[in-house]
Write a protein that holds these residues in place. Structure first.
Motif, mmCIF file in Angstrom:
data_model
loop_
_atom_site.group_PDB
_atom_site.id
_atom_site.type_symbol
_atom_site.label_atom_id
_atom_site.label_comp_id
_atom_site.label_asym_id
_atom_site.label_seq_id
_atom_site.Cartn_x
_atom_site.Cartn_y
_atom_site.Cartn_z
ATOM 1 N N TYR A 25 0.832 -1.210 0.000
ATOM 2 C CA TYR A 25 0.000 0.000 0.000
ATOM 3 C C TYR A 25 0.860 1.250 0.000
ATOM 4 N N ASN A 26 0.427 2.250 -0.760
ATOM 5 C CA ASN A 26 1.068 3.561 -0.732
ATOM 6 C C ASN A 26 0.642 4.317 0.520
ATOM 7 N N LYS A 27 1.246 5.463 0.745
ATOM 8 C CA LYS A 27 0.916 6.257 1.930
ATOM 9 C C LYS A 27 -0.538 6.706 1.932
ATOM 10 N N ASP A 28 -1.126 6.854 0.747
ATOM 11 C CA ASP A 28 -2.530 7.260 0.674
ATOM 12 C C ASP A 28 -3.496 6.074 0.792
ATOM 13 N N GLY A 29 -2.936 4.863 1.021
ATOM 14 C CA GLY A 29 -3.758 3.682 1.201
ATOM 15 C C GLY A 29 -4.111 2.965 -0.085
ATOM 16 N N LYS A 30 -3.670 3.480 -1.219
ATOM 17 C CA LYS A 30 -3.965 2.831 -2.493
ATOM 18 C C LYS A 30 -3.130 1.568 -2.646
ATOM 19 N N PRO A 31 -3.752 0.433 -2.984
ATOM 20 C CA PRO A 31 -2.991 -0.816 -3.093
ATOM 21 C C PRO A 31 -2.174 -0.889 -4.372
ATOM 22 N N ASN A 32 -1.013 -1.497 -4.264
ATOM 23 C CA ASN A 32 -0.184 -1.814 -5.423
ATOM 24 C C ASN A 32 -0.364 -3.290 -5.779
ATOM 25 N N LEU A 33 -0.228 -3.581 -7.044
ATOM 26 C CA LEU A 33 -0.299 -4.973 -7.491
ATOM 27 C C LEU A 33 1.017 -5.675 -7.170
ATOM 28 N N ILE A 34 0.949 -6.802 -6.489
ATOM 29 C CA ILE A 34 2.119 -7.660 -6.268
ATOM 30 C C ILE A 34 1.812 -8.995 -6.944
ATOM 31 N N PRO A 35 2.131 -9.102 -8.210
ATOM 32 C CA PRO A 35 1.715 -10.305 -8.951
ATOM 33 C C PRO A 35 2.503 -11.536 -8.557
ATOM 34 N N GLY A 36 1.865 -12.678 -8.705
ATOM 35 C CA GLY A 36 2.572 -13.933 -8.530
ATOM 36 C C GLY A 36 3.570 -14.134 -9.649
ATOM 37 N N HIS A 37 4.558 -14.986 -9.416
ATOM 38 C CA HIS A 37 5.652 -15.092 -10.371
ATOM 39 C C HIS A 37 5.384 -16.081 -11.498
ATOM 40 N N ASN A 38 4.332 -16.924 -11.382
ATOM 41 C CA ASN A 38 4.154 -17.960 -12.405
ATOM 42 C C ASN A 38 2.691 -18.380 -12.489
ATOM 43 N N GLN A 39 1.964 -17.828 -13.448
ATOM 44 C CA GLN A 39 0.560 -18.185 -13.612
ATOM 45 C C GLN A 39 0.370 -19.620 -14.085
ATOM 46 N N VAL A 40 1.353 -20.153 -14.770
ATOM 47 C CA VAL A 40 1.236 -21.538 -15.243
ATOM 48 C C VAL A 40 1.188 -22.497 -14.054
ATOM 49 N N LEU A 41 2.036 -22.266 -13.044
ATOM 50 C CA LEU A 41 1.986 -23.085 -11.839
ATOM 51 C C LEU A 41 0.636 -22.950 -11.152
ATOM 52 N N SER A 42 0.115 -21.731 -11.097
ATOM 53 C CA SER A 42 -1.180 -21.507 -10.458
ATOM 54 C C SER A 42 -2.294 -22.253 -11.187
ATOM 55 N N VAL A 43 -2.271 -22.218 -12.514
ATOM 56 C CA VAL A 43 -3.274 -22.933 -13.309
ATOM 57 C C VAL A 43 -3.184 -24.431 -13.049
ATOM 58 N N LEU A 44 -1.972 -24.958 -13.069
ATOM 59 C CA LEU A 44 -1.793 -26.388 -12.819
ATOM 60 C C LEU A 44 -2.263 -26.753 -11.415
ATOM 61 N N GLY A 45 -1.994 -25.876 -10.443
ATOM 62 C CA GLY A 45 -2.444 -26.117 -9.080
ATOM 63 C C GLY A 45 -3.959 -26.212 -8.996
ATOM 64 N N VAL A 46 -4.653 -25.322 -9.701
ATOM 65 C CA VAL A 46 -6.122 -25.339 -9.685
ATOM 66 C C VAL A 46 -6.661 -26.594 -10.358
ATOM 67 N N ILE A 47 -6.031 -27.018 -11.443
ATOM 68 C CA ILE A 47 -6.464 -28.257 -12.101
ATOM 69 C C ILE A 47 -6.334 -29.442 -11.142
ATOM 70 N N ILE A 48 -5.225 -29.508 -10.407
ATOM 71 C CA ILE A 48 -5.035 -30.593 -9.436
ATOM 72 C C ILE A 48 -6.083 -30.516 -8.334
ATOM 73 N N LEU A 49 -6.355 -29.298 -7.858
ATOM 74 C CA LEU A 49 -7.379 -29.132 -6.826
ATOM 75 C C LEU A 49 -8.754 -29.546 -7.349
#
Length: 465
Positions: A223-247
């Motif tokens: 978050y910035n000082k004004d409270g606005k959130p910054n994006l902190i993206p994950g490093h690998n969407q392919v791993l995330s997709v594979l994780g969801v398929i397994i789930l």
């Protein structure tokens, strides 16, 4: 050589005849054998969901924390396994005497024998599957609840916290709600419908994650000082997709496996179909909503929509018709997207959206049977009453709401209190320097991606991409 081969083949084909000659198995023995294999397979599928959580959470966090996030999945399932075997199983499902409506008591350090199962676990007697298999199946559920809870700790909690809170969650928190609903406790007496755990598993884990998120505070640079959130993206969407398929695949053990039998006119197949329809609807709904909201089709939102729908249908999969499963999934995917946006703007940094995906969707899924529970399916399952849309009035919806409210308050207050004491005594969060460095190197001495981190410069914090 040919003679030896012929002899082996003759013995191989003759063995079944010899075995049956001693006495053919009865219908009851075959029934038990099929049920035991089915529940064991379901337990394995649910345990394999730990691989899905490892990939999903590692892919959804930054590269400098990937090894830590994936590795603690193994650690915490081991902790849960030992703690549940020693005390958690007996507290959740044991016969508690005068306290049986509140908590179980007995069968600690479970030895897997039928003698101990029969003596202490009357709440599990509806199924004749061996006690050791029942234990493994229930352990798999605890492991999922704990994996969900860790989402609120991601990228900033000390490794030691996982040991202490993992044991306490498994022994002090989870067994109470599990006993109230599944172990013959007071909510079970009132007819609370939670077939496979939208409340018992998902809401409990998500509520603990929320308590941790609030106490740990946001990640550096979120978050910035004004409270606005910054994006902190994950490093690998392919791993995330594979994780969801397994789930997603693992959920076919989670929901259909909760029948604890395969010999029931294929009812577990109906539950599997409902599970799949809801997941499909949730993923499509979340992607379309994100497209309208952002102007781009957001892949992480779609993944969360699938998981939220799976969470929601977990309570209701055996109680609702197929059309209702689609509706439940659509609503879950949509709710999760908007609540995730709201929590982030409210200053709650939930790195993997654990409470939106498992908490909000768990609440919706638990309430959904109060609307959609079908009379014919309620009769099959034998728990509670039909929902509001089938003429059941507000009775079942009221029971569902009561169960959700009490479970949330109990788990949140106890989790927050435990974590608050831990924060004051041992500390919850790594130092600022260690967080910038990354938990891979600060907690384990090596990176999950050593070559890449050396190239990018391990001491450089890259928060916004």
């Amino acid at each position: 050589m040919k003679k030896v081969l012929l002899l082996c083949l003759t013995m191989l084909f003759a063995f079944p005849v010899m075995a049956f000659a001693e006495g053919e198995p009865s219908a009851g023995q075959l029934h038990l054998a099929v049920d035991s294999v089915w529940v064991m397979l379901a337990a394995i599928l649910v345990i394999f969901m730990q691989a899905g959580f490892a990939l999903l959470e590692a892919g959804s966090t930054r590269m400098k924390n990937a090894g830590h996030v994936a590795g603690k999945t193994i650690l915490t399932f081991g902790i849960a396994g030992l703690a549940f075997w020693a005390f958690g199983f007996g507290l959740a499902f044991g016969d508690g005497g005068g306290l049986n409506k509140l908590i179980g008591f007995g069968g600690f350090f479970f030895d897997g024998t039928e003698e101990q199962t029969t003596t202490y676990f009357a709440s599990l007697s509806a199924s004749l599957v061996p006690g050791a298999i029942k234990f493994l199946f229930q352990l798999a559920f605890v492991g999922v609840a704990l994996a969900i809870a860790w989402g609120g700790f991601a990228e900033r909690a000390k490794l030691s916290v996982y040991f202490v809170f993992g044991i306490l969650f498994t022994v002090v928190i989870y067994p109470f709600v599990a006993h109230w609903i599944w172990g013959g406790g007071w909510l079970a007496e009132h007819g609370k419908q939670d077939f496979a755990g939208s409340t018992v598993v998902h809401l409990q884990g998500a509520t603990a994650a929320l308590a941790a998120t609030l106490l740990l505070k946001p990640r550096l640079g979120k978050y910035n000082k004004d409270g606005k959130p910054n994006l902190i993206p994950g490093h690998n969407q392919v791993l995330s997709v594979l994780g969801v398929i397994i789930l997603w695949i693992g959920w076919f053990g989670f929901n259909p496996g909760s029948t604890l039998t395969a010999v029931n006119d294929g009812f577990f197949g109906f539950i599997a179909m409902n599970t799949n329809l809801a997941a499909a609807a949730g993923g499509v709904a979340a992607l379309l909503v994100s497209w309208l909201y952002f102007g781009k089709a957001d892949i992480p939102s779609m993944l969360n929509g699938v998981l939220a729908a799976l969470v929601a249908i977990t309570a209701s999969c055996a109680f609702v018709e197929t059309w209702a499963a689609v509706v439940i999934g659509l609503v879950a995917g949509t709710l999760t997207f908007f609540t995730a946006q709201w929590f982030e703007k409210a200053g709650i940094d939930d790195p993997v959206y654990a409470f939106s995906v498992h908490g909000i969707a768990g609440i919706w899924g638990s309430l959904s049977t109060g609307f959609f529970a079908s009379p014919r399916l309620v009769e099959i399952v034998g728990v509670g009453r039909e929902g509001l849309f089938y003429g059941g009035g507000l009775h079942q919806l009221g029971i569902q709401a009561l169960g959700v409210a009490v479970s949330f308050l109990f788990v949140f207050v106890l989790s927050y209190a435990i974590l608050w004491v831990m924060k004051k005594t041992m500390g919850l969060r790594v130092t600022e320097e260690e967080e910038i460095m990354g938990l891979d190197i600060s907690e384990h001495g090596t990176y999950g991606y050593p070559e890449q981190m050396k190239k990018s410069g391990s001491g450089t914090e890259t928060l916004v991409v």
